[in-house]
Design a protein around this motif. Structure first.
Motif, PDB file in Angstrom:
ATOM      1  N   CYS A   2       0.834  -1.194   0.000  1.00 15.91           N
ATOM      2  CA  CYS A   2       0.000   0.000   0.000  1.00 15.91           C
ATOM      3  C   CYS A   2       0.869   1.245   0.000  1.00 15.91           C
ATOM      4  CB  CYS A   2      -0.924   0.017   1.220  1.00 15.91           C
ATOM      5  SG  CYS A   2      -2.067  -1.399   1.226  1.00 15.91           S
ATOM      6  N   SER A 926      -0.510 -18.951   4.197  1.00 16.25           N
ATOM      7  CA  SER A 926      -1.477 -17.852   4.206  1.00 16.25           C
ATOM      8  C   SER A 926      -2.783 -18.244   3.549  1.00 16.25           C
ATOM      9  CB  SER A 926      -0.880 -16.623   3.514  1.00 16.25           C
ATOM     10  OG  SER A 926       0.177 -16.098   4.298  1.00 16.25           O
ATOM     11  N   GLU A 956      -1.505 -14.561  -2.468  1.00 14.60           N
ATOM     12  CA  GLU A 956      -1.827 -13.284  -3.101  1.00 14.60           C
ATOM     13  C   GLU A 956      -2.272 -12.293  -2.035  1.00 14.60           C
ATOM     14  OE1 GLU A 956      -4.696 -13.909  -6.117  1.00 14.60           O
ATOM     15  OE2 GLU A 956      -3.335 -15.052  -7.414  1.00 14.60           O
ATOM     16  N   GLY A 957      -1.850 -11.042  -2.177  1.00 19.28           N
ATOM     17  CA  GLY A 957      -2.234 -10.007  -1.243  1.00 19.28           C
ATOM     18  C   GLY A 957      -1.011  -9.343  -0.643  1.00 19.28           C
ATOM     19  N   GLU A 958      -1.233  -8.634   0.443  1.00 15.46           N
ATOM     20  CA  GLU A 958      -0.157  -7.939   1.140  1.00 15.46           C
ATOM     21  C   GLU A 958       0.185  -8.663   2.438  1.00 15.46           C
ATOM     22  OE1 GLU A 958       1.431  -5.394  -0.080  1.00 15.46           O
ATOM     23  OE2 GLU A 958       0.147  -5.218  -1.860  1.00 15.46           O
ATOM     24  N   LEU A 967      -2.374 -11.711   2.828  1.00 13.53           N
ATOM     25  CA  LEU A 967      -3.812 -11.838   2.637  1.00 13.53           C
ATOM     26  C   LEU A 967      -4.334 -10.682   1.785  1.00 13.53           C
ATOM     27  CD1 LEU A 967      -4.663 -12.736   6.345  1.00 13.53           C
ATOM     28  CD2 LEU A 967      -4.702 -14.324   4.414  1.00 13.53           C
ATOM     29  N   PRO A 968      -5.420 -10.904   1.044  1.00  9.19           N
ATOM     30  CA  PRO A 968      -5.961  -9.842   0.176  1.00  9.19           C
ATOM     31  C   PRO A 968      -6.513  -8.648   0.943  1.00  9.19           C
ATOM     32  CG  PRO A 968      -6.752 -12.010  -0.493  1.00  9.19           C
ATOM     33  CD  PRO A 968      -6.088 -12.190   0.815  1.00  9.19           C
ATOM     34  N   ASP A 969      -6.945  -8.848   2.195  1.00  7.19           N
ATOM     35  CA  ASP A 969      -7.616  -7.761   2.915  1.00  7.19           C
ATOM     36  C   ASP A 969      -6.683  -6.890   3.738  1.00  7.19           C
ATOM     37  OD1 ASP A 969      -7.103  -9.807   4.835  1.00  7.19           O
ATOM     38  OD2 ASP A 969      -8.614  -8.893   6.149  1.00  7.19           O
ATOM     39  N   GLN A 972      -7.046  -2.874   4.693  1.00  7.13           N
ATOM     40  CA  GLN A 972      -8.421  -2.435   4.442  1.00  7.13           C
ATOM     41  C   GLN A 972      -9.221  -2.257   5.732  1.00  7.13           C
ATOM     42  OE1 GLN A 972     -10.256  -5.075   1.615  1.00  7.13           O
ATOM     43  NE2 GLN A 972      -8.444  -5.067   0.248  1.00  7.13           N
ATOM     44  N   CYS A 979      -4.290  -7.332   8.873  1.00  6.49           N
ATOM     45  CA  CYS A 979      -5.422  -8.105   8.395  1.00  6.49           C
ATOM     46  C   CYS A 979      -6.616  -7.916   9.329  1.00  6.49           C
ATOM     47  CB  CYS A 979      -5.057  -9.574   8.271  1.00  6.49           C
ATOM     48  SG  CYS A 979      -4.655 -10.339   9.872  1.00  6.49           S
TER      49      CYS A 979
END
Length: 987
Positions: A2, A926, A956-958, A967-969, A972, A979
């Motif tokens: 991010c 993960s 996939e994700g941060e 994780l993708p979330d 967020q 997460c």
């Protein structure tokens, strides 16, 4: 990443990281003494006695070590095994008592004092016997203090402030009392038979006091000429050479050839034995080489199987002898021979007697000539034959192994010199045989022969008046439940009353007692408990009034021993003191032989188990535990002694362990430099490492120890210590309010509880069987494979990163349950380390893991269906972790959390199970995809887990900056860079 990732705070302080001061470096050598001091100040052993009141008792009776030197590794093995038994029984709910003891009397200590006298040029016989005994007592007391501290340093618990000592006045009184019970029961008699005799120490030895070593000696082949004017009629004859006169035919002038490795016994020969089932022949000499003692025309009686070897020893070659005919057992039984020294000039008729041929079941054709020279004064079989056929007993050899002063040719020659080297007796006999034509061959050979284990000098079989306990005579004490004689009581006890660990111990002791002769009770020394008896002056041993039997006299003796110890027997005027007013002192002689020290230690049940308040309520021990050599030692003597006084074995169980060897399996020897001193191991590693070596070893066989083995043990210890360190950190500040009921736990925690229930039974049953190796193997594998490499690895994430979640509370509850079980399961072995672990969590002046019991583990925790399901889960997990390890090795990923593999599972039932358990957490990834699709060709497989394939994929994700999952979330939620789970934990 991010855009605002650079501004993400450091979340390290928000994690529930483990908190403990428990160090990975144990520092046991430096820290263990402090725990010893603490236990002493706390009075742990005494507190346990109070806590255990009303419990079922368990008594391990300590076989007494000898008080005359520093401990060796065998002592450490023995005492640690005993301590593990006592501690485990106590922690499983028994009242487990342990009274350490010492054997204080006997020749080794007396020998040390005599050595000191010799170095000072003093004469022991010129010193007052009571003063000499005081020096022996002081010597023993000094070594008891040394050994006590060495035993305590091993972490062994017990009544160290009040041990039992065979030299205590009370103990000496009871030992004497046990002998008097034998006396009054009619079991004691004086006899004259061959015993193991140490010429160096001038005393009889028990079989347990000898060891066998190779030594060189002269084997000789000697002809005994057949007498032409007599034959022996057999059993109906009036004597061994009485019978009809018959012509001998071709046996007239022949000679019976005997073979012996003890030429010194030949002057005492009284018979020749043959084997009734052995084939014998008459052999004639037809030619001789130079330098041969045999002559053409000589005829020899020899066993057929040994003839060629015997004739070869005479230097006769093939073609220089021939077999003339068979000789039957009936013919042999009708022969008598002349002693080879018969008629020798200057012999004075000493050997002018007939030598009968007698059948003997002990004769074999394995070696020699098939004919056994028989000297009843110098061998068990010889003595038995002599008794059966009324042969005369000879007394040619004196206490120092010298021939009597008036024995022709050999007077004064010694068999064994004072320094233990061979004397001139063998040579003198051989030289005389050569001179009179009585030798056919001689050969230098190596034999395994008896030696005193104290002086290391050879011993001989020698007829000496000794005191015996009859083991086949009816005791007549009314204790006939297991038989009326010592032997029958012992054999029935072995089979009906005793549990043997290992079971082979039963066979060994049974065979020994089944075949043993009467017990030689007497020793011709000064330091010990005397045979407290009097004999009638001028009477013979077979006379009914030979021994004085008086309860009143016995009571006087015992009262004196209670007050003064056995020294009372040796003080001036002792005979009058004990007899005056009861029997005429002038009519009796006082016996000054001392009891065999095995009678001392065999009597310990009477003054430890039956006499002490902290002994045993029924006077019996639950367990005797010693090395396998004690089948002929303490187990044996205790059995015989108790069967004579209480009518049965003094123990319900016997455990035997092997000997200690070096790493290569060699016997330890100071000369080889391969010994391992307990103190050296303690100084380098600590006592707990030595204890762990004992627990991990199969003590039923010989045990190896050395530097490399100890390194392996230390590595095992470090892995166990690491498990306990994790537990301590993870349960820090655990509160009862956190506790979760098993029914409310996740499956993974309930699987751990299932394993605890399984292990609890294994541990308890293993400890009950004294199978420490199994206990340690099971607990070690559980700690390292199932906890550290599986459960801990999985639950670290929840423990560190979850907030106050049910999952984290359940994990902490399980870890608390694990802590209490592992510490108490391991405390009997790792006494210092588990105390350290316990105090790290429960500090306090009164706190100690050794005051705890193993907690009861509910059977309801067992769940076989759940266990089967998780066995399948773990099988699939193995394939996943192996696949990820390949990627890590190839540096495709740095940690498993960077992966989100696809797992292909053919088994529909297994696949369904995996989908119910958050399999990504189990595999520490993960993410994970579970599919029933067939595995593609590139999938990773393990041959031992068919039907499972893994295709590697990156997550996939941060990366969550708090839990490190990808994780993708991530990013967020309310807290930056985390997460959803971590955001909730941060609040």
């Amino acid at each position: 990443m991010c855009a605002d990732q650079a501004t993400v705070p450091d979340y390290k302080d928000t994690l529930n990281l483990p908190r403990t001061d428990f160090p990975m470096r144990a520092g046991l050598p430096q820290r263990e003494p402090a725990w010893l001091s603490r236990w002493e100040e706390l009075g742990v052993y005494d507190r346990l006695r109070g806590k255990a009141e009303g419990r079922e008792p368990f008594t391990l009776h300590d076989g007494p070590p000898y008080a005359n030197g520093n401990l060796h590794i065998g002592h450490a093995l023995n005492k640690v095994l005993k301590d593990m038994v006592v501690r485990s029984q106590q922690m499983m709910g028994r009242d487990a008592r342990y009274i350490p003891g010492w054997d204080c009397h006997g020749l080794p200590i007396e020998w040390k004092i005599e050595q000191a006298y010799r170095e000072k040029g003093l004469d022991k016989d010129a010193v007052d016997v009571v003063e000499f005994r005081r020096e022996c007592r002081d010597f023993a007391a000094g070594w008891i203090d040394v050994q006590r501290e060495e035993f305590k340093r091993l972490g062994v618990t017990g009544t160290w402030e009040k041990p039992y000592l065979t030299m205590d006045y009370r103990a000496e009184r009871i030992i004497a009392g046990e002998f008097l019970k034998f006396l009054m029961a009619g079991l004691v008699y004086q006899g004259s038979k061959p015993v193991m005799w140490s010429p160096v120490e001038k005393t009889a030895l028990a079989e347990a006091e000898v060891e066998y070593h190779d030594r060189k000696t002269d084997a000789v082949w000697v002809p005994f000429p057949v007498l032409s004017d007599k034959t022996v009629a057999g059993p109906e004859a009036d004597g061994p050479t009485m019978g009809r006169i018959e012509p001998l035919g071709d046996l007239d002038g022949a000679a019976v050839v005997i073979w012996t490795t003890t030429p010194w016994t030949l002057p005492q020969n009284r018979a020749i034995c043959f084997g009734p089932e052995i084939a014998y022949g008459l052999y004639g000499v037809t030619g001789t080489p130079d330098e041969c003692w045999a002559k053409v025309g000589d005829r020899y009686l020899i066993a057929d199987a040994l003839a060629e070897e015997a004739l070869s020893a005479m230097r006769l070659e093939a073609g220089q002898w021939q077999r003339l005919r068979d000789v039957t057992a009936d013919e042999l039984a009708g022969l008598a021979c002349a002693h080879p020294l018969r008629g020798a000039e200057g012999a004075g008729g000493e050997w002018d007697y007939d030598v009968p041929l007698l059948p003997g079941d002990h004769v074999t054709d394995d070696a020699g000539t098939g004919f056994v020279h028989t000297a009843p004064s110098h061998g068990d079989d010889d003595y038995a034959i002599g008794r059966r056929h009324d042969l005369p007993m000879t007394h040619n050899v004196l206490d120092d192994s010298s021939y009597r002063a008036d024995l022709p040719f050999f007077a004064g020659e010694r068999i064994i010199r004072e320094d233990g080297t061979p004397g001139g007796a063998n040579k003198a006999v051989i030289d005389k045989l050569v001179e009179v034509g009585g030798l056919l061959a001689r050969r230098r050979i190596t034999i395994s022969d008896a030696h005193s284990w104290r002086s290391k000098a050879p011993v001989i079989r020698l007829n000496r008046p000794q005191w015996f306990a009859a083991i086949d005579r009816a005791v007549g004490d009314g204790r006939d439940t297991y038989g009326t004689t010592i032997r029958t009581r012992a054999l029935r006890s072995i089979d009906e009353l005793v549990t043997w660990t290992p079971k082979t111990g039963r066979n060994r002791l049974h065979s020994m007692i089944e075949a043993r002769p009467d017990w030689v009770l007497s020793r011709q020394r000064a330091w010990g408990v005397p045979l407290t008896c009097f004999v009638k002056a001028g009477a013979r041993p077979e006379d009914p009034d030979f021994l004085l039997r008086s309860e009143k006299v016995n009571q006087r003796i015992l009262e004196a021993f209670e007050a003064e110890g056995a020294d009372a027997w040796y003080r001036p005027g002792a005979k009058a003191r004990f007899l005056e007013g009861i029997a005429d002192p002038e009519a009796y002689e006082q016996v000054f032989d001392i009891l065999d020290v095995w009678f001392d230690s065999g009597s310990t049940h009477a003054f430890v188990l039956a006499d002490r308040e902290d002994g045993s309520a029924d006077g019996l021990a639950d367990l005797y535990l010693e090395g396998t050599d004690q089948h002929r030692g303490w187990f044996h003597s205790s059995m015989l002694q108790a069967c004579g006084t209480i009518g049965r074995a003094p123990y319900r169980g016997v455990l035997t362990h092997g000997f200690t060897l070096d790493e290569k399996g060699n016997k330890m020897s100071k000369s080889l430099g391969n010994t391992v001193a307990p103190q050296h191991v303690i100084d380098q590693y600590g006592a707990d490492i030595l204890r762990l070596w004992v627990a991990q070893s199969d003590y039923t066989a010989d045990l190896r120890i050395g530097p490399e083995i100890l390194k392996g043990v230390a590595d095992s210890y470090r892995r166990l210590r690491n498990t306990m360190r994790f537990l301590l950190g993870a349960v820090a500040h655990f509160d009862e309010a956190e506790r979760v009921a098993p029914a409310d736990m996740p499956e993974l925690e309930r699987w751990v509880l299932h394993r605890l229930a399984e292990l609890d039974r294994i541990v308890r049953e293993g400890y009950a069987r004294y199978d420490f190796q199994e206990v340690m193997r099971e607990v070690f594998n559980f700690c390292t494979v199932e906890l550290s490499a599986f459960y801990f690895d999985i639950r670290k994430d929840a423990l560190y990163c979850d907030g106050d979640t049910p999952r984290r509370r359940a994990a902490r509850t399980v870890l608390d349950l694990l802590f209490h079980r592992l510490t108490t399961w391991l405390a009997p072995v790792l006494v210092f380390t588990m105390e350290e672990v316990w105090l790290e969590r429960f500090p306090g002046a009164e706190s100690s893991v050794h005051l705890q019991d193993m907690p009861e583990t509910p059977e309801g925790w067992r769940d076989e269906a759940l266990a089967a399901k998780w066995a399948a889960v773990r099988r699939v997990r193995r394939v996943v972790t192996a696949a990820l390890e390949i990627e890590r090795t190839a540096k495709v990923i740095g940690a498993s959390l960077e992966a989100a593999p696809v797992v292909h599972v053919e088994d529909r039932e297994a696949l369904a199970a995996l989908k119910t358990v958050a399999f990504e957490d189990i595999c520490i990834t993960s993410g994970i995809v579970l599919t029933a699709d067939p595995s593609p060709d590139e999938a990773f497989r393990l041959p031992e887990v068919p039907g499972v394939g893994v295709v590697f994929e990156k997550a996939e994700g941060e990366k969550c900056q708090r839990c490190w999952k990808i994780l993708p979330d991530v990013g967020q939620h309310g807290h930056p860079g985390v997460c959803e789970r971590c955001d909730a934990a941060l609040g």
